[in-house]
Scaffold this motif. Sequence first.
Motif, mmCIF file in Angstrom:
data_model
loop_
_atom_site.group_PDB
_atom_site.id
_atom_site.type_symbol
_atom_site.label_atom_id
_atom_site.label_comp_id
_atom_site.label_asym_id
_atom_site.label_seq_id
_atom_site.Cartn_x
_atom_site.Cartn_y
_atom_site.Cartn_z
ATOM 1 N N ILE A 558 0.813 -1.335 0.002
ATOM 2 C CA ILE A 558 -0.028 -0.084 -0.027
ATOM 3 C C ILE A 558 0.942 1.229 -0.040
ATOM 4 O O ILE A 558 0.522 2.206 -0.944
ATOM 5 C CB ILE A 558 -1.123 -0.035 1.336
ATOM 6 C CG1 ILE A 558 -1.975 -1.317 1.088
ATOM 7 C CG2 ILE A 558 -1.585 1.338 1.254
ATOM 8 C CD1 ILE A 558 -2.851 -1.238 2.268
ATOM 9 N N ARG A 559 1.991 1.188 0.851
ATOM 10 C CA ARG A 559 2.821 2.573 0.963
ATOM 11 C C ARG A 559 3.774 2.733 -0.398
ATOM 12 O O ARG A 559 3.840 3.898 -0.775
ATOM 13 C CB ARG A 559 3.826 2.272 2.097
ATOM 14 C CG ARG A 559 3.186 2.303 3.490
ATOM 15 C CD ARG A 559 4.157 2.242 4.602
ATOM 16 N NE ARG A 559 3.860 2.122 5.971
ATOM 17 C CZ ARG A 559 3.641 0.972 6.535
ATOM 18 N NH1 ARG A 559 3.816 -0.103 5.950
ATOM 19 N NH2 ARG A 559 2.776 0.918 7.640
ATOM 20 N N LYS A 560 3.870 1.651 -1.024
ATOM 21 C CA LYS A 560 4.744 1.688 -2.307
ATOM 22 C C LYS A 560 3.841 2.211 -3.473
ATOM 23 O O LYS A 560 4.392 2.624 -4.302
ATOM 24 C CB LYS A 560 5.311 0.445 -2.624
ATOM 25 C CG LYS A 560 6.551 0.097 -1.624
ATOM 26 C CD LYS A 560 7.197 -1.012 -1.909
ATOM 27 C CE LYS A 560 8.344 -1.577 -0.934
ATOM 28 N NZ LYS A 560 8.965 -2.955 -1.527
ATOM 29 N N ASN A 561 2.635 1.836 -3.504
ATOM 30 C CA ASN A 561 1.677 2.069 -4.731
ATOM 31 C C ASN A 561 0.439 3.029 -4.534
ATOM 32 O O ASN A 561 -0.038 3.275 -5.632
ATOM 33 C CB ASN A 561 1.019 0.539 -5.111
ATOM 34 C CG ASN A 561 2.178 -0.213 -5.572
ATOM 35 O OD1 ASN A 561 2.780 -0.321 -6.720
ATOM 36 N ND2 ASN A 561 2.788 -1.119 -4.577
ATOM 37 N N VAL A 562 0.325 3.543 -3.340
ATOM 38 C CA VAL A 562 -0.903 4.378 -3.236
ATOM 39 C C VAL A 562 -0.663 5.698 -3.910
ATOM 40 O O VAL A 562 -1.543 6.299 -4.412
ATOM 41 C CB VAL A 562 -0.917 4.745 -1.701
ATOM 42 C CG1 VAL A 562 0.265 5.541 -1.167
ATOM 43 C CG2 VAL A 562 -2.236 5.734 -1.308
ATOM 44 N N LYS A 563 0.536 6.046 -4.467
ATOM 45 C CA LYS A 563 0.679 7.299 -5.258
ATOM 46 C C LYS A 563 0.961 6.978 -6.670
ATOM 47 O O LYS A 563 0.832 7.910 -7.418
ATOM 48 C CB LYS A 563 1.995 8.143 -4.633
ATOM 49 C CG LYS A 563 1.599 8.660 -3.117
ATOM 50 C CD LYS A 563 2.626 9.523 -2.812
ATOM 51 C CE LYS A 563 2.551 10.225 -1.349
ATOM 52 N NZ LYS A 563 3.584 10.967 -0.503
ATOM 53 N N LEU A 564 1.618 6.026 -6.766
ATOM 54 C CA LEU A 564 2.147 5.697 -8.220
ATOM 55 C C LEU A 564 1.252 4.723 -9.129
ATOM 56 O O LEU A 564 1.096 5.227 -10.112
ATOM 57 C CB LEU A 564 3.649 4.748 -8.072
ATOM 58 C CG LEU A 564 4.695 5.462 -7.362
ATOM 59 C CD1 LEU A 564 6.043 4.653 -7.312
ATOM 60 C CD2 LEU A 564 5.036 6.650 -8.181
ATOM 61 N N ARG A 565 0.554 3.931 -8.469
ATOM 62 C CA ARG A 565 -0.531 3.172 -9.321
ATOM 63 C C ARG A 565 -1.791 2.946 -8.493
ATOM 64 O O ARG A 565 -2.149 2.128 -7.964
ATOM 65 C CB ARG A 565 0.070 1.515 -9.354
ATOM 66 C CG ARG A 565 1.567 1.594 -9.930
ATOM 67 C CD ARG A 565 1.821 0.127 -10.272
ATOM 68 N NE ARG A 565 1.329 -0.482 -11.187
ATOM 69 C CZ ARG A 565 1.172 -1.850 -11.660
ATOM 70 N NH1 ARG A 565 2.210 -2.611 -10.991
ATOM 71 N NH2 ARG A 565 0.598 -2.417 -12.698
ATOM 72 N N GLN A 566 -2.532 4.091 -8.374
ATOM 73 C CA GLN A 566 -3.571 4.278 -7.528
ATOM 74 C C GLN A 566 -4.751 3.469 -8.061
ATOM 75 O O GLN A 566 -5.386 2.450 -7.435
ATOM 76 C CB GLN A 566 -4.070 5.654 -7.397
ATOM 77 C CG GLN A 566 -5.446 5.816 -6.873
ATOM 78 C CD GLN A 566 -5.753 7.307 -6.994
ATOM 79 O OE1 GLN A 566 -5.198 8.138 -7.840
ATOM 80 N NE2 GLN A 566 -7.099 7.665 -6.529
ATOM 81 N N ASN A 567 -4.951 3.491 -9.373
ATOM 82 C CA ASN A 567 -5.905 2.603 -10.006
ATOM 83 C C ASN A 567 -5.705 1.026 -9.989
ATOM 84 O O ASN A 567 -6.576 0.445 -9.662
ATOM 85 C CB ASN A 567 -6.022 2.801 -11.652
ATOM 86 C CG ASN A 567 -6.494 4.193 -12.082
ATOM 87 O OD1 ASN A 567 -7.205 4.961 -11.132
ATOM 88 N ND2 ASN A 567 -6.121 4.840 -13.215
ATOM 89 N N LYS A 568 -4.413 0.613 -9.882
ATOM 90 C CA LYS A 568 -4.236 -0.845 -9.703
ATOM 91 C C LYS A 568 -4.259 -1.201 -8.413
ATOM 92 O O LYS A 568 -4.935 -2.421 -7.978
ATOM 93 C CB LYS A 568 -2.837 -1.107 -10.196
ATOM 94 C CG LYS A 568 -2.206 -2.609 -10.282
ATOM 95 C CD LYS A 568 -3.219 -3.364 -11.282
ATOM 96 C CE LYS A 568 -2.802 -4.946 -11.069
ATOM 97 N NZ LYS A 568 -3.736 -5.590 -12.163
ATOM 98 N N LEU A 569 -4.043 -0.208 -7.582
ATOM 99 C CA LEU A 569 -4.107 -0.656 -6.025
ATOM 100 C C LEU A 569 -5.942 -0.800 -5.650
ATOM 101 O O LEU A 569 -6.073 -1.663 -4.933
ATOM 102 C CB LEU A 569 -3.702 0.364 -5.123
ATOM 103 C CG LEU A 569 -3.803 0.371 -3.537
ATOM 104 C CD1 LEU A 569 -3.056 -0.981 -3.049
ATOM 105 C CD2 LEU A 569 -3.083 1.446 -2.971
ATOM 106 N N ILE A 570 -6.666 0.092 -6.328
ATOM 107 C CA ILE A 570 -8.104 -0.045 -6.123
ATOM 108 C C ILE A 570 -8.765 -1.090 -6.553
ATOM 109 O O ILE A 570 -9.478 -1.787 -6.090
ATOM 110 C CB ILE A 570 -8.640 1.506 -6.751
ATOM 111 C CG1 ILE A 570 -8.525 2.557 -6.009
ATOM 112 C CG2 ILE A 570 -10.393 1.220 -6.681
ATOM 113 C CD1 ILE A 570 -8.962 3.589 -6.664
ATOM 114 N N GLN A 571 -8.125 -1.604 -7.818
ATOM 115 C CA GLN A 571 -8.758 -2.909 -8.333
ATOM 116 C C GLN A 571 -8.172 -4.166 -7.680
ATOM 117 O O GLN A 571 -9.237 -4.861 -7.419
ATOM 118 C CB GLN A 571 -8.136 -2.973 -10.014
ATOM 119 C CG GLN A 571 -8.364 -4.353 -10.570
ATOM 120 C CD GLN A 571 -7.863 -4.686 -11.876
ATOM 121 O OE1 GLN A 571 -6.454 -4.487 -11.821
ATOM 122 N NE2 GLN A 571 -8.375 -4.699 -12.885
#
Length: 914
Positions: A558-571
């Motif tokens: 979550i910490r690594k991707n919350v800013k870079l890959r928002q859409n992927k983290l939501i999916q």
Amino acid sequence: MSDHREAADFENPQPTPQSLQESPVKVRKQLPQTGVDEFWKKFTTKFPGKVHSILPADIYAKTKASKSTKGIVNCQIAVRSYDQAAAECKHAVEKIAKECRRVNHKYRDPHFDIEFDLKRNRRDCLDALGEVSDKADPRSVKRIPDIFEDPVFFEEGATASDVRQGFNGDCWFLSALCALCNKKDLVDKICVARDEEVGVYGFVFHRDGEWIQTIIDDKLYLIASDWWESLDEEKRVFWMVNRRDAEENYRKANQTGSKALYFAQCSSENETWLPLLEKAFAKSHGDYSAIDGGFTGEAIEDLTGGVTTELFTTDILNKNKFWSEEIMKVNDEFLFSCATGTFDKWQGSDIASVYGARENIVRMHAYSIMEAREIKGHRLLKVRNPWGEGEWRGAWSDGSEQWTPEWMELLNHRFGDDGQFWISYEDLLRKYSSFERTRLFGSDWQITQQWTTVDVPWSADYNKTKFSVTLTKRSPVVIVLSQLDDRYYKGLQGQYTFQLHFRLDKDGEQDYIVRSHGNYSMSRSVSTDLELDPGTYSVLMKITARRCQDEDTPEDIIRKNVKLRQNKLIQSGLAYDLAHAKGEIRETEAEKQGRQDREMKRKAAEKRKQYATRREDMLKHWQRGKREKAREKRHAKKREEYERKKAENRKGAEMAEGSVAGDAAAAQIGQAAAPEAVDGTTAAAGVEGEIEKQAAAGATEGKTGEPAPDPASSSEPPGEAKADEAKPTGGAPLGTIPENPKPTNRSQAENNPVAQKTEEKDTVTSTDDSATPKSQQFEAALKSIPSVTVKGAPAPTSEAPPRSVAAPSTLAPIDDYQYDSDASFDSSIDSVLDFPAQMDDAAAENEASPVDGGEDNAEFENDPWNAVCVVGLRVFSKDGACSIETIRPRQEEETLDLDDASKGASGEVEGNVK
């Protein structure tokens, strides 16, 4: 004198704080078992838990999970969940098609738009969360009408010969599709709805015990780039060959037909069902990399809702029975796949390529068993390679000597490198090392399931949480213990992997009935099938956890991707939340009632304890009041005695004054004969001396008559009282508490000769105004008192903390009356005994954090063992109703300390009876 002092100090050294700091603290050595117990206590967290929700306030996931198939008495037809999912999928496709026609737009999937993802180089549809690789490298995206000249979803239905693998490692999925193609209408049940004109397609898949729907558009990845994005050299060649139509010829050659697709493709140039089904399967799992590598049996489960069992060739007990009762039922009750080379030792060496060759059978590759025939004493099987090429080269292979026109007609076989070949049963067992058998369920089967969350200890043993299964009639059953399929939220699976096992017991019987069939490679589920009588059974779970420290936790992802890959983290987060919402522990009515009963008992016990405490306090208060009354009575008696003695002393003083006056008169009569006194000091001194004589006479009379008050128990020291008589205008008032009281313990004063001498000195009267005050005399005497040594208590090695003395009573003017009991002596003992405990604490701190680079005991405090698994039990039955209940230990049993559990058979924990 100095030598004598040094010798005394050597015999009885008095340590100072500085010497204590310089001298090393002796560390106690603990027993080896104690050290091991402390290690395990710190190794495992006392508060196990797992992240159940990635997205903030994910109400959709919880609402969706609450509607899922679960519950204690929930029993349904196995196909009912499929019918509901299929109906919802058809309704969604119809609604999308209607809306697209209204606005005159083709359907664009906003949740899996591969064209936008590729052009913006986001790769959310290609790579999983937490990884970005160039393994998959498609160059362009086009719609179905732009790729195929005459596209059709099915030409002659779905057949195994249509399947060809593309540039992805999903042979396990394609092999499962080959197996499904042999059973009529299985593929049609997956592709439930479509509108090819609008470009919307609906599919259903089985996930974690229920059917889900997936809707996609008609965009597909291609191998070649578009004309304007291709290499200049490639465009120059096409322009030189076709000067006028170079771009059109480039599109027809590189971007037209099934051969232009980057991933799976049909053998027909215009058939589209396979690439679209693969795309829907990838979308349901999040991306194409999520379906890279797997087991054919698990893919068949995802496509049929069946139950897969792993079988190894070396474990088959009766090969004839395996042929007749299982292999021969392929495409009827079972679907089979096979593989080889799973446990090859020389997997990556040249020796394997030379000596490990299996007549062109690919190692670590999934094959489908299409058909089993027994003709003229020959047991033959039809096997297919999902690549669409690469066949077996041994007996019964294409062109082998076994084939005759008669056999070609009997088996309806044609030569050609299409990936399908025949092999004998003996060669199949020799060349393939494992089989995956999937049992299929029809409409006559019922299914009941229940999910929960369990804490998995480091040492594998049967868990305290178990399932209780109740059958109403005798029935054949299939029991399946599953864990969540983490392929759907790849990247968020965490550091722990789990291996499942269970045992079936019948309530009231000591021996178990059956154990689950273990899987070595497949870890998603274990199962067993048997026939059971009506009754209640317990399913005991044994879960083995393994931890990989190198993997990221969900928190790290979550910490690594919350800013870079928002859409992927939501999916991926939504898929994670939907899966883990199943394991949310919901309290049943029976558990709620039991909890309320335990809470009532606990409150009643607390009330009884509070009542007992209040009664004890009242008893202590009554006893304290009784002692105070006794003290007051003694005080009044001693005060009365003191006043009487004081009155007698005053009377004696008055008599002495009278006699002195008579003598003075006589002296005045004889003044004529005697010389006149020059100074009046002598007369005053004589009067003063006479007063002292009379006071001494009164004291002597007190001794010969009634006993004088004890200095240790009187309300005021006699010496101080006489000083008041001698100086009526000075001194402390009667009843004032001294600033530095005498020793407050009689036994202590009796055992201390210096203290006794101090008390005796305090009784001496003095008429000198410059004499040392009593408080200073007492303080000097107190310094000369040696330290008290209590029998049985260790001698202190440093300055002890100040003693805690109770507040003096307001009734007594002197402390001696206040401490009639031994309370002060007990307090002094406690202060002495507490001191070694403080030394032990210091030693423990020194032992916990060694200076010499020793191992820190807090090694696992920040990162303890915390394995939590979400598991579900499914029971398939044919006859009668079935119900499942989760039996969990009470919270107070789970938090019981290991030390408390080892207190003995009496059941006493820390002095309290349970």
